[in-house]
Design a protein around this motif. Structure first.
Motif, mmCIF file in Angstrom:
data_model
loop_
_atom_site.group_PDB
_atom_site.id
_atom_site.type_symbol
_atom_site.label_atom_id
_atom_site.label_comp_id
_atom_site.label_asym_id
_atom_site.label_seq_id
_atom_site.Cartn_x
_atom_site.Cartn_y
_atom_site.Cartn_z
ATOM 1 N N GLY A 177 0.821 -1.207 0.000
ATOM 2 C CA GLY A 177 0.000 0.000 0.000
ATOM 3 C C GLY A 177 0.854 1.256 0.000
ATOM 4 O O GLY A 177 1.996 1.264 0.460
ATOM 5 N N SER A 178 0.285 2.343 -0.513
ATOM 6 C CA SER A 178 0.968 3.636 -0.523
ATOM 7 C C SER A 178 0.444 4.508 0.602
ATOM 8 O O SER A 178 -0.650 4.283 1.127
ATOM 9 N N CYS A 179 1.208 5.537 0.971
ATOM 10 C CA CYS A 179 0.804 6.440 2.045
ATOM 11 C C CYS A 179 1.194 7.868 1.685
ATOM 12 O O CYS A 179 2.351 8.144 1.355
ATOM 13 N N GLU A 180 0.230 8.771 1.743
ATOM 14 C CA GLU A 180 0.474 10.202 1.584
ATOM 15 C C GLU A 180 0.254 10.894 2.923
ATOM 16 O O GLU A 180 -0.738 10.617 3.617
ATOM 17 N N ILE A 181 1.181 11.804 3.277
ATOM 18 C CA ILE A 181 1.093 12.553 4.527
ATOM 19 C C ILE A 181 1.254 14.026 4.182
ATOM 20 O O ILE A 181 2.343 14.454 3.772
ATOM 21 N N PHE A 182 0.196 14.821 4.350
ATOM 22 C CA PHE A 182 0.287 16.213 3.911
ATOM 23 C C PHE A 182 -0.653 17.104 4.731
ATOM 24 O O PHE A 182 -1.634 16.642 5.325
ATOM 25 N N ASN A 183 -0.318 18.377 4.784
ATOM 26 C CA ASN A 183 -1.128 19.409 5.450
ATOM 27 C C ASN A 183 -1.332 19.146 6.943
ATOM 28 O O ASN A 183 -2.341 19.558 7.525
ATOM 29 N N ASN A 184 -0.391 18.453 7.577
ATOM 30 C CA ASN A 184 -0.481 18.195 9.013
ATOM 31 C C ASN A 184 0.352 19.204 9.790
ATOM 32 O O ASN A 184 1.415 19.634 9.330
ATOM 33 N N PHE A 185 -0.102 19.558 10.990
ATOM 34 C CA PHE A 185 0.642 20.457 11.866
ATOM 35 C C PHE A 185 0.978 19.747 13.167
ATOM 36 O O PHE A 185 0.130 19.067 13.768
ATOM 37 N N GLY A 186 2.241 19.920 13.614
ATOM 38 C CA GLY A 186 2.663 19.377 14.891
ATOM 39 C C GLY A 186 3.444 20.389 15.694
ATOM 40 O O GLY A 186 4.081 21.289 15.140
ATOM 41 N N TYR A 187 3.392 20.262 17.027
ATOM 42 C CA TYR A 187 4.184 21.139 17.895
ATOM 43 C C TYR A 187 4.591 20.376 19.154
ATOM 44 O O TYR A 187 3.922 19.434 19.588
ATOM 45 N N ASN A 188 5.715 20.790 19.720
ATOM 46 C CA ASN A 188 6.225 20.269 20.983
ATOM 47 C C ASN A 188 6.342 18.749 20.989
ATOM 48 O O ASN A 188 5.727 18.060 21.786
ATOM 49 N N PHE A 189 7.173 18.219 20.066
ATOM 50 C CA PHE A 189 7.523 16.807 20.060
ATOM 51 C C PHE A 189 8.979 16.665 20.524
ATOM 52 O O PHE A 189 9.816 17.525 20.239
ATOM 53 N N THR A 190 9.243 15.561 21.203
ATOM 54 C CA THR A 190 10.605 15.253 21.625
ATOM 55 C C THR A 190 11.138 14.122 20.757
ATOM 56 O O THR A 190 10.647 12.991 20.835
ATOM 57 N N LEU A 191 12.116 14.423 19.908
ATOM 58 C CA LEU A 191 12.653 13.404 19.018
ATOM 59 C C LEU A 191 13.654 12.525 19.752
ATOM 60 O O LEU A 191 14.601 13.014 20.367
ATOM 61 N N VAL A 192 13.440 11.221 19.685
ATOM 62 C CA VAL A 192 14.339 10.254 20.313
ATOM 63 C C VAL A 192 14.518 9.085 19.354
ATOM 64 O O VAL A 192 13.843 8.987 18.326
ATOM 65 N N GLY A 193 15.423 8.172 19.680
ATOM 66 C CA GLY A 193 15.589 6.961 18.889
ATOM 67 C C GLY A 193 16.382 7.200 17.612
ATOM 68 O O GLY A 193 17.012 8.234 17.419
ATOM 69 N N GLN A 194 16.309 6.219 16.711
ATOM 70 C CA GLN A 194 17.109 6.260 15.486
ATOM 71 C C GLN A 194 16.586 7.274 14.482
ATOM 72 O O GLN A 194 17.354 8.010 13.873
ATOM 73 N N ASN A 195 15.287 7.314 14.283
ATOM 74 C CA ASN A 195 14.701 8.213 13.287
ATOM 75 C C ASN A 195 14.341 9.534 13.959
ATOM 76 O O ASN A 195 13.184 9.812 14.246
ATOM 77 N N ASN A 196 15.348 10.350 14.213
ATOM 78 C CA ASN A 196 15.128 11.535 15.049
ATOM 79 C C ASN A 196 15.340 12.844 14.304
ATOM 80 O O ASN A 196 15.751 13.842 14.891
ATOM 81 N N THR A 197 15.053 12.834 13.016
ATOM 82 C CA THR A 197 15.186 14.074 12.246
ATOM 83 C C THR A 197 13.867 14.538 11.636
ATOM 84 O O THR A 197 13.795 15.616 11.077
ATOM 85 N N ASN A 198 12.825 13.712 11.743
ATOM 86 C CA ASN A 198 11.543 14.008 11.099
ATOM 87 C C ASN A 198 10.474 14.177 12.172
ATOM 88 O O ASN A 198 10.120 13.230 12.863
ATOM 89 N N PHE A 199 9.946 15.374 12.286
ATOM 90 C CA PHE A 199 8.939 15.635 13.307
ATOM 91 C C PHE A 199 7.552 15.117 12.915
ATOM 92 O O PHE A 199 6.671 15.041 13.772
ATOM 93 N N ILE A 200 7.325 14.781 11.670
ATOM 94 C CA ILE A 200 5.975 14.450 11.226
ATOM 95 C C ILE A 200 5.708 12.952 11.236
ATOM 96 O O ILE A 200 4.679 12.501 11.730
ATOM 97 N N TRP A 201 6.619 12.147 10.690
ATOM 98 C CA TRP A 201 6.373 10.707 10.720
ATOM 99 C C TRP A 201 7.613 9.945 11.123
ATOM 100 O O TRP A 201 8.741 10.373 10.933
ATOM 101 N N ASN A 202 7.354 8.779 11.710
ATOM 102 C CA ASN A 202 8.383 7.853 12.152
ATOM 103 C C ASN A 202 8.341 6.660 11.206
ATOM 104 O O ASN A 202 7.402 5.872 11.221
#
Length: 478
Positions: A376-401
């Motif tokens: 399956g395919s996945c599109e992620i768009f027009n989302n807003f996020g605030y005050n996230f704490t990035l941890v773990g290996q994938n720690n450069t993308n605030f929107i999706w893991n």
């Protein structure tokens, strides 16, 4: 009395067995803002059902206590009738054998009807029935379940359940494992008799309650069992349950429609990997407000019944103040992929507002945890996020893991350290100020077949305000 023939039926039957729900598997796996009540949506009148013709008969049943049986075969109740249950506190209520091909039968309260403590309402062999607590003027929720401490379910669905609406009901201090339960044993073969369809739950209020709805089912090992097609869950208010885990769990569904629900102050004492809404199959999840909680607002384990891939849609939701885990999870499993019987689901995640989501240890909390969708395919768009704490290996993308091999298409998402930095006025309604960087800055919603996929719901924000389709704002609020 003209066309309204009142028949007084005072029925008392022996005590029937309650259907216990054995505890099964548990669904596992900065500064705290001031807790504020989200704005409660008001359900439009009778939008979830077709208004039935003017009733030809009104049946008045019950004595206000004891065990009440309402059997359509025994009472010879014709379609397009109204059944009114006399106010009082009952030991049990059993509704059975309403299997109408046309028309609708309404079952209403006549005054306040309660089931207190270890009491149960049972539905068996139901088709084209509306059960509503709106039968008495001035009483918003005329059926009340309260003060239950055992794992026996409060509302048991049995045998054939189709075209059934359950609404205008209240649960208070019902500490059961499942308040409403259905464990269909139907084996799907493509025929209409091999699945249940068109089931609706609406305008239900829950305070200090266990899991509200749990439908058993599976699609694995060469068999599709307990399939539900087209279930709608809307205008639920669920609060103050410290160890509930999942509020709604549907284990095999094609086409869920979950919208305009409020969940707040749950799972304060539960550290499992919970899904507040835990759905297996495909559908759409929108206009929901999940705050002050633990766990994903939605855990969507996705697949499609048949050989045509469906699309799972997650949009217009507000998810804020999670003690652990991010807003949404998308994941597919090989056990659900059966050649010729099931296939993958595509996904679109758009126009959500998510903030103050805390990780669990080294596992991050972002808008979306994306595992493999197995084609399956996945599109992620027009989302807003605030005050996230990035941890773990994938720690450069605030929107999706990104947790497996599915590579999403992501664009027009926005992240800021605080909601105020994005020009949002408050963290209750998340209204946009006139100079907000989110206003009219999203990607177009045109040309995506969203008119059909969302039944036009995408064209308005979470509060029903008209949205520009060519220049929408980012997030759930215009």
């Amino acid at each position: 009395m003209g066309n309204k023939i009142k028949m007084h039926l005072i029925l008392c039957v022996g005590v029937f067995m309650f259907f216990a729900c054995k505890k099964g598997e548990v669904i596992k796996e900065k500064e705290k803002p001031t807790v504020a009540e989200p704005i409660k949506p008001n359900p439009p009148k009778d939008t979830t059902i077709t208004t039935p013709p003017k009733p030809t008969l009104i049946f008045e049943v019950g004595t206000g206590s004891g065990n009440l049986s309402i059997d359509a075969n025994t009472l010879k109740i014709p379609t397009n009738s109204v059944i009114k249950i006399k106010s009082g506190s009952y030991s049990s209520i059993r509704v059975s054998n309403f299997l109408y091909e046309t028309g609708i039968v309404q079952i209403q309260n006549d005054g306040l009807v309660e089931l207190v403590g270890e009491k149960q309402l049972t539905f068996s062999n139901i088709k084209n029935v509306v059960f509503t607590g709106s039968g008495t003027k001035g009483l918003d929720k005329g059926f009340v379940f309260r003060d239950k401490n055992s794992d026996a379910t409060s509302v048991q669905l049995l045998n054939n359940i189709d075209n059934f609406t359950f609404k205008d009901v209240k649960f208070t201090n019902v500490k059961t494992y499942n308040a409403i339960q259905y464990d269909s044993k139907k084996v799907y073969n493509g025929s209409e008799s091999s699945y249940s369809k068109n089931i609706k739950f609406s305008n239900i209020e829950c305070d200090n309650t266990g899991t509200l709805i749990r439908f058993r089912g599976s699609a694995e090992n060469g068999a599709i069992v307990g399939l539900i097609k087209d279930i709608e869950i809307s205008y639920i208010t669920f609060k103050n349950s410290p160890n509930v885990g999942s509020v709604v769990a549907i284990e095999n569904v094609q086409g869920y429609n979950i919208h305009n629900n409020i969940v707040q102050n749950v799972n304060q004492s539960n550290d499992n990997h919970n899904g507040i809404f835990y759905m297996q199959g495909n559908g759409k999840f929108y206009n929901n407000n999940i705050k002050d909680h633990q766990g994903n607002a939605l855990r969507a384990w996705v697949y499609s019944i048949g050989t045509t891939p469906q699309t799972t849609l997650i949009f217009n939701n507000i998810v804020a103040n999670s003690r652990q885990y991010g807003a949404f999870e998308l994941q597919a499993f090989t056990r659900n992929m059966m050649s010729g019987s099931t296939t993958y689901s595509n996904a679109m995640v758009f126009n959500n507002t998510c903030g103050n989501l805390l990780p669990k240890g080294g596992f991050p909390a972002q808008v979306l945890d994306l595992y493999s969708l197995l084609g399956g395919s996945c599109e992620i768009f027009n989302n807003f996020g605030y005050n996230f704490t990035l941890v773990g290996q994938n720690n450069t993308n605030f929107i999706w893991n990104e947790l497996n091999d599915t590579k999403p298409t992501g664009y027009s998402n926005k992240y800021t350290a605080t909601y105020k930095a994005a020009g949002i006025l408050d963290d209750t309604r998340f209204s946009l100020g006139s100079g907000s960087i989110l206003k009219n800055s999203g990607s177009t919603l045109n040309g995506r077949n969203l008119e059909t996929l969302t039944n036009q719901a995408y064209s308005k924000d979470i509060y029903g305000n008209q949205r520009s389709l060519s220049n929408p704002s980012i997030g759930a609020v215009e």
